[in-house]
Design a protein around this motif. Sequence first.
Motif, PDB file in Angstrom:
ATOM      1  N   GLU A  76      -8.021   3.108  -4.520  1.00 33.11           N
ATOM      2  CA  GLU A  76      -6.807   2.894  -5.269  1.00 33.11           C
ATOM      3  C   GLU A  76      -5.860   3.951  -5.232  1.00 33.11           C
ATOM      4  O   GLU A  76      -6.015   5.077  -5.495  1.00 33.11           O
ATOM      5  N   THR A  77      -4.640   3.758  -5.154  1.00 33.51           N
ATOM      6  CA  THR A  77      -3.571   4.686  -5.203  1.00 33.51           C
ATOM      7  C   THR A  77      -2.604   4.522  -6.447  1.00 33.51           C
ATOM      8  O   THR A  77      -2.919   3.244  -7.191  1.00 33.51           O
ATOM      9  N   ARG A  78      -1.873   5.147  -6.633  1.00 36.29           N
ATOM     10  CA  ARG A  78      -1.007   5.132  -7.544  1.00 36.29           C
ATOM     11  C   ARG A  78       0.258   4.279  -7.630  1.00 36.29           C
ATOM     12  O   ARG A  78       1.080   3.679  -8.446  1.00 36.29           O
ATOM     13  N   SER A  79       0.510   4.292  -6.076  1.00 33.62           N
ATOM     14  CA  SER A  79       1.976   3.378  -5.889  1.00 33.62           C
ATOM     15  C   SER A  79       1.985   2.946  -4.582  1.00 33.62           C
ATOM     16  O   SER A  79       1.165   3.352  -3.707  1.00 33.62           O
ATOM     17  N   GLN A  80       3.055   2.007  -4.277  1.00 34.79           N
ATOM     18  CA  GLN A  80       3.075   1.369  -2.870  1.00 34.79           C
ATOM     19  C   GLN A  80       3.523   2.438  -2.140  1.00 34.79           C
ATOM     20  O   GLN A  80       3.137   2.581  -0.862  1.00 34.79           O
ATOM     21  N   ARG A  81       4.202   3.453  -2.424  1.00 34.62           N
ATOM     22  CA  ARG A  81       5.020   4.499  -1.758  1.00 34.62           C
ATOM     23  C   ARG A  81       3.538   5.517  -1.070  1.00 34.62           C
ATOM     24  O   ARG A  81       3.474   5.880  -0.049  1.00 34.62           O
ATOM     25  N   GLN A  82       2.770   5.712  -2.240  1.00 33.93           N
ATOM     26  CA  GLN A  82       1.609   6.589  -1.793  1.00 33.93           C
ATOM     27  C   GLN A  82       0.583   5.790  -0.873  1.00 33.93           C
ATOM     28  O   GLN A  82       0.138   6.530   0.095  1.00 33.93           O
ATOM     29  N   ALA A 109       0.177 -11.087  -5.835  1.00 35.33           N
ATOM     30  CA  ALA A 109       1.807 -10.829  -5.683  1.00 35.33           C
ATOM     31  C   ALA A 109       1.757  -9.343  -5.585  1.00 35.33           C
ATOM     32  O   ALA A 109       3.026  -9.026  -4.758  1.00 35.33           O
ATOM     33  N   HIS A 110       1.184  -8.511  -6.292  1.00 35.45           N
ATOM     34  CA  HIS A 110       1.294  -7.233  -6.358  1.00 35.45           C
ATOM     35  C   HIS A 110       0.614  -6.319  -5.750  1.00 35.45           C
ATOM     36  O   HIS A 110       0.323  -5.081  -5.496  1.00 35.45           O
ATOM     37  N   PHE A 111      -0.560  -7.045  -4.868  1.00 37.62           N
ATOM     38  CA  PHE A 111      -1.757  -6.143  -4.095  1.00 37.62           C
ATOM     39  C   PHE A 111      -0.919  -5.738  -2.642  1.00 37.62           C
ATOM     40  O   PHE A 111      -0.576  -6.460  -1.901  1.00 37.62           O
ATOM     41  N   TYR A 112      -0.643  -4.370  -2.784  1.00 35.75           N
ATOM     42  CA  TYR A 112      -0.037  -3.851  -1.516  1.00 35.75           C
ATOM     43  C   TYR A 112      -1.152  -3.109  -0.999  1.00 35.75           C
ATOM     44  O   TYR A 112      -1.677  -1.895  -1.550  1.00 35.75           O
ATOM     45  N   PRO A 131       1.563  -4.035 -11.362  1.00 42.64           N
ATOM     46  CA  PRO A 131       2.455  -4.920 -11.873  1.00 42.64           C
ATOM     47  C   PRO A 131       3.797  -4.599 -12.368  1.00 42.64           C
ATOM     48  O   PRO A 131       4.790  -5.320 -12.197  1.00 42.64           O
ATOM     49  N   ASN A 132       4.305  -3.216 -11.993  1.00 44.84           N
ATOM     50  CA  ASN A 132       5.403  -2.554 -12.567  1.00 44.84           C
ATOM     51  C   ASN A 132       6.249  -2.414 -11.400  1.00 44.84           C
ATOM     52  O   ASN A 132       7.195  -2.071 -11.533  1.00 44.84           O
ATOM     53  N   GLU A 133       5.667  -2.487 -10.105  1.00 44.31           N
ATOM     54  CA  GLU A 133       6.448  -2.280  -8.910  1.00 44.31           C
ATOM     55  C   GLU A 133       6.740  -3.745  -8.313  1.00 44.31           C
ATOM     56  O   GLU A 133       6.366  -4.858  -8.522  1.00 44.31           O
ATOM     57  N   PRO A 134       7.791  -3.559  -7.500  1.00 42.83           N
ATOM     58  CA  PRO A 134       8.038  -5.060  -6.889  1.00 42.83           C
ATOM     59  C   PRO A 134       7.043  -5.574  -6.165  1.00 42.83           C
ATOM     60  O   PRO A 134       6.080  -5.274  -5.679  1.00 42.83           O
ATOM     61  N   GLY A 135       6.822  -7.107  -6.294  1.00 46.54           N
ATOM     62  CA  GLY A 135       5.769  -7.753  -5.825  1.00 46.54           C
ATOM     63  C   GLY A 135       6.207  -8.553  -4.441  1.00 46.54           C
ATOM     64  O   GLY A 135       7.338  -8.506  -4.060  1.00 46.54           O
ATOM     65  N   ARG A 136       5.297  -9.233  -3.959  1.00 46.64           N
ATOM     66  CA  ARG A 136       5.416  -9.935  -2.657  1.00 46.64           C
ATOM     67  C   ARG A 136       6.548 -10.994  -2.702  1.00 46.64           C
ATOM     68  O   ARG A 136       7.456 -11.027  -1.830  1.00 46.64           O
TER      69      ARG A 136
END
Length: 138
Positions: A76-82, A109-112, A131-136
């Motif tokens: 698990e990472t901290r963000s989609q960018r990571q 919806a938020h699983f990146y 869940p605080n980042e944009p979702g699918r």
Amino acid sequence: MIAYVTVGADDIARAERFYSAFLPALGYVLEEYHGDLSYVLPLQPDQPPTQPDFYVKSPFDGGPASAGNGSMVAFETRSQRQVRDLHDAALAAGGSDEGQPGFRDLYGAHFYVGYLRDPHGNKIALFSNDPNEPGRDE
């Protein structure tokens, strides 16, 4: 609770280049032990040990290392960018792409997630589920 995960490797130096390209960014520290690699999460003062550790080892039976079909280790990472940054770093360190970072219809919806193979064929996932980042569907 899972205490540790181990994957096999025939070339420890190649494995170290690959795993050291992203595991330190996730808080893991490399400890070499009898020529093998142990990536551990450092102990925090007054806290129980954080698990699981991640080990890369030559097979004990002396045979060649092989990847299990259907086996995968997810970090698990901290963000989609990571996810994107570490996926790129792992590819540059000798991994192969098994699925570019992005959303998957089968998951929330938020699983990146981005998928890789290490130099020995072990499948690795790097994911964020914030869940605080944009979702699918957003």
